[in-house]
Write a protein that holds these residues in place. Sequence first.
Motif, PDB file in Angstrom:
ATOM      1  N   LEU A   1     -34.704 -40.888 -38.754  1.00 21.88           N
ATOM      2  CA  LEU A   1     -35.308 -39.592 -39.076  1.00 21.88           C
ATOM      3  C   LEU A   1     -36.686 -39.714 -39.708  1.00 21.88           C
ATOM      4  CD1 LEU A   1     -32.086 -37.951 -40.547  1.00 21.88           C
ATOM      5  CD2 LEU A   1     -33.114 -37.467 -38.333  1.00 21.88           C
TER       6      LEU A   1
ATOM      7  N   ILE B   1     -38.354 -39.373 -45.710  1.00 25.02           N
ATOM      8  CA  ILE B   1     -37.772 -38.109 -46.199  1.00 25.02           C
ATOM      9  C   ILE B   1     -38.509 -37.669 -47.467  1.00 25.02           C
ATOM     10  CG2 ILE B   1     -35.662 -37.127 -47.219  1.00 25.02           C
ATOM     11  CD1 ILE B   1     -34.127 -39.134 -45.379  1.00 25.02           C
ATOM     12  N   SER B   2     -38.786 -36.388 -47.587  1.00 26.23           N
ATOM     13  CA  SER B   2     -39.423 -35.855 -48.797  1.00 26.23           C
ATOM     14  C   SER B   2     -38.541 -34.774 -49.401  1.00 26.23           C
ATOM     15  CB  SER B   2     -40.793 -35.264 -48.458  1.00 26.23           C
ATOM     16  OG  SER B   2     -41.255 -34.528 -49.575  1.00 26.23           O
ATOM     17  N   LEU B   3     -38.268 -34.896 -50.702  1.00 27.93           N
ATOM     18  CA  LEU B   3     -37.469 -33.874 -51.381  1.00 27.93           C
ATOM     19  C   LEU B   3     -38.238 -32.558 -51.481  1.00 27.93           C
ATOM     20  CD1 LEU B   3     -35.831 -35.928 -54.290  1.00 27.93           C
ATOM     21  CD2 LEU B   3     -34.797 -35.236 -52.129  1.00 27.93           C
TER      22      LEU B   3
ATOM     23  N   TRP C   1     -40.143 -31.187 -49.155  1.00 24.47           N
ATOM     24  CA  TRP C   1     -40.642 -30.873 -47.810  1.00 24.47           C
ATOM     25  C   TRP C   1     -41.060 -29.418 -47.663  1.00 24.47           C
ATOM     26  CZ3 TRP C   1     -38.229 -27.149 -44.865  1.00 24.47           C
ATOM     27  CH2 TRP C   1     -36.932 -26.780 -45.247  1.00 24.47           C
TER      28      TRP C   1
ATOM     29  N   ILE D   1     -38.547 -23.166 -38.352  1.00 23.88           N
ATOM     30  CA  ILE D   1     -38.329 -23.012 -39.798  1.00 23.88           C
ATOM     31  C   ILE D   1     -39.448 -22.135 -40.356  1.00 23.88           C
ATOM     32  CG2 ILE D   1     -38.008 -24.212 -42.001  1.00 23.88           C
ATOM     33  CD1 ILE D   1     -37.516 -26.804 -40.359  1.00 23.88           C
TER      34      ILE D   1
ATOM     35  N   LYS E   1     -42.368 -25.244 -39.115  1.00 26.40           N
ATOM     36  CA  LYS E   1     -42.092 -26.374 -38.222  1.00 26.40           C
ATOM     37  C   LYS E   1     -41.292 -25.919 -37.013  1.00 26.40           C
ATOM     38  CE  LYS E   1     -42.801 -30.908 -38.715  1.00 26.40           C
ATOM     39  NZ  LYS E   1     -44.099 -31.433 -39.181  1.00 26.40           N
TER      40      LYS E   1
ATOM     41  N   GLY F   1     -33.589 -33.484 -49.232  1.00 24.12           N
ATOM     42  CA  GLY F   1     -34.755 -33.545 -48.349  1.00 24.12           C
ATOM     43  C   GLY F   1     -34.432 -33.394 -46.880  1.00 24.12           C
ATOM     44  N   LEU F   2     -33.161 -33.125 -46.568  1.00 23.33           N
ATOM     45  CA  LEU F   2     -32.751 -32.964 -45.167  1.00 23.33           C
ATOM     46  C   LEU F   2     -32.128 -31.580 -44.969  1.00 23.33           C
ATOM     47  CD1 LEU F   2     -31.045 -36.452 -44.716  1.00 23.33           C
ATOM     48  CD2 LEU F   2     -33.257 -35.761 -43.772  1.00 23.33           C
ATOM     49  N   LEU F   3     -32.165 -31.117 -43.728  1.00 20.45           N
ATOM     50  CA  LEU F   3     -31.501 -29.864 -43.377  1.00 20.45           C
ATOM     51  C   LEU F   3     -30.290 -30.183 -42.509  1.00 20.45           C
ATOM     52  CD1 LEU F   3     -34.308 -27.321 -42.359  1.00 20.45           C
ATOM     53  CD2 LEU F   3     -32.679 -27.095 -44.238  1.00 20.45           C
TER      54      LEU F   3
ATOM     55  N   ILE G   1     -31.559 -32.658 -39.761  1.00 23.25           N
ATOM     56  CA  ILE G   1     -32.983 -32.602 -39.404  1.00 23.25           C
ATOM     57  C   ILE G   1     -33.802 -33.076 -40.597  1.00 23.25           C
ATOM     58  CG2 ILE G   1     -34.900 -31.012 -38.924  1.00 23.25           C
ATOM     59  CD1 ILE G   1     -32.944 -29.211 -37.483  1.00 23.25           C
ATOM     60  N   ASN G   2     -34.788 -33.913 -40.340  1.00 19.45           N
ATOM     61  CA  ASN G   2     -35.796 -34.204 -41.355  1.00 19.45           C
ATOM     62  C   ASN G   2     -36.959 -33.242 -41.087  1.00 19.45           C
ATOM     63  OD1 ASN G   2     -37.789 -35.103 -43.015  1.00 19.45           O
ATOM     64  ND2 ASN G   2     -37.632 -37.273 -42.423  1.00 19.45           N
ATOM     65  N   PRO G   3     -37.128 -32.202 -41.897  1.00 22.54           N
ATOM     66  CA  PRO G   3     -38.157 -31.194 -41.602  1.00 22.54           C
ATOM     67  C   PRO G   3     -39.571 -31.767 -41.632  1.00 22.54           C
ATOM     68  CG  PRO G   3     -36.713 -30.481 -43.388  1.00 22.54           C
ATOM     69  CD  PRO G   3     -36.411 -31.914 -43.141  1.00 22.54           C
ATOM     70  N   LYS G   4     -39.777 -32.834 -42.395  1.00 24.12           N
ATOM     71  CA  LYS G   4     -41.123 -33.426 -42.491  1.00 24.12           C
ATOM     72  C   LYS G   4     -41.551 -34.049 -41.166  1.00 24.12           C
ATOM     73  CE  LYS G   4     -43.815 -34.481 -45.488  1.00 24.12           C
ATOM     74  NZ  LYS G   4     -45.117 -33.870 -45.759  1.00 24.12           N
ATOM     75  N   THR G   5     -40.609 -34.736 -40.495  1.00 22.40           N
ATOM     76  CA  THR G   5     -40.973 -35.464 -39.280  1.00 22.40           C
ATOM     77  C   THR G   5     -40.505 -34.755 -38.005  1.00 22.40           C
ATOM     78  OG1 THR G   5     -38.892 -36.692 -39.342  1.00 22.40           O
ATOM     79  CG2 THR G   5     -40.770 -37.674 -40.494  1.00 22.40           C
TER      80      THR G   5
ATOM     81  N   GLN H   1     -37.665 -34.914 -36.789  1.00 20.52           N
ATOM     82  CA  GLN H   1     -36.660 -35.754 -36.122  1.00 20.52           C
ATOM     83  C   GLN H   1     -35.268 -35.215 -36.447  1.00 20.52           C
ATOM     84  OE1 GLN H   1     -37.451 -38.544 -34.134  1.00 20.52           O
ATOM     85  NE2 GLN H   1     -39.478 -37.616 -34.366  1.00 20.52           N
ATOM     86  N   SER H   2     -34.350 -35.339 -35.495  1.00 20.75           N
ATOM     87  CA  SER H   2     -32.992 -34.845 -35.736  1.00 20.75           C
ATOM     88  C   SER H   2     -31.962 -35.778 -35.119  1.00 20.75           C
ATOM     89  CB  SER H   2     -32.829 -33.441 -35.157  1.00 20.75           C
ATOM     90  OG  SER H   2     -32.943 -33.470 -33.753  1.00 20.75           O
TER      91      SER H   2
END
Lengths: 23, 347
Positions: free
Chosen positions: A6, A9-11, A13, B199, B209, B230-232, B257-261, B263-264
């Motif tokens: 993934l 990761i950022s808390l 985000w 999002i 995003k 930090g994940l959805l 889902i990592n909203p920053k990147t 990627q899921s």
Amino acid sequence: CRTADLGPISLNWFEELSSEAPP
Amino acid sequence: TEITDLPARDSLNPGSLQLVSKFKNPSSSCSVDVSAVWWERAAAKEPCIITACEDVVSLWKPLDTLQWEKVHTWHFTEVPVLQIVPVPDVYNLICVALGNLEIREIRALLCSSGDESEKQVLLKSGNIKAVLGLTKRRLVSSIGTFCNQQVQIMTFAEDGGSKDEQLLMPPDETILAFAEVQGMQDALLGTTTVNNIVIWNLKTGQLLKKVHIDDSYQASVCHRAYSEMGLLFVVLSHPCAKESQVFGSPVFQLLVINPKTAQSVGILLCCLPPGQAGRFLEGDVKDHVAAAVLTSGTIAVWDLLLGHCTAVLPPASDQSWSLVKWSGTDSHLLAGQKDGNVFIYRY
């Protein structure tokens, strides 16, 4: 869950994406 | 005043569902939805049941003996009712979506404070693709398709009165469904017809995003999301999924889902236990439990933390189930049939 798939990761985000996204 | 059948309390159902109460809505038209809401009468808030048929919506209040009494009805003669849209944190108001195949109107149903007579107010009209009631007395809807889409948040006053409106940035893709993010009140998710999850920031209206999800299952619908570390974590249903020999028919999927990147990864596929068949017809997700009516007429419940099916409810009285909803007022499951029968189970 393979979190390596993934990316970093950022808390904070939500705040970070809000500051980057167009208003 | 109509009083319903006597409830049965001692019936045990398969798995972890226990029948608490049942009643029949004696309307002549087809039953389309059911919901549980808080309603204030004589300065006291009561957990009430709302039933919707094509031409009438009824509010049922509980009596001491676990019976239900019909106290209000709203009639619809021009456009049929499609679904109930509960708006959390608003008392004495319920929204409904009206239309034939697609939603054409959203109306608020309420009672006048003086004589308690039923009123309905038109909130939205047009080619409405998706609608959802959100916490903090908000209602989100999307009108139109592709580039001509308007995504709007309406905020009600606590008594259901005066309201405020705000636009969200549209994604230029037709929205199929919205989902709240538990633990993050200012975030909203949507699934689109091209298998993207979008999002938004509800405070600013920004589109934060777009996340493209696996194309294995077309037209996935988001039901709920959770923000953790930090994940959805997103619960999707797959109404169009084909059955496979390995997994059976996937009904729900938990996706991270990592909203920053953007990627899921899929982390849990909720499939039917051996011996059960059918695809997702309609369903509801609350906290960590997901319930679905299957095309076989059976209801199945999954615990998303345990990762497996915890209850299967076969058709009752030789009639298929057509509706399933988690109660918004307690931990009960509401199960409905087309002829107006509503069964309330403790989970």
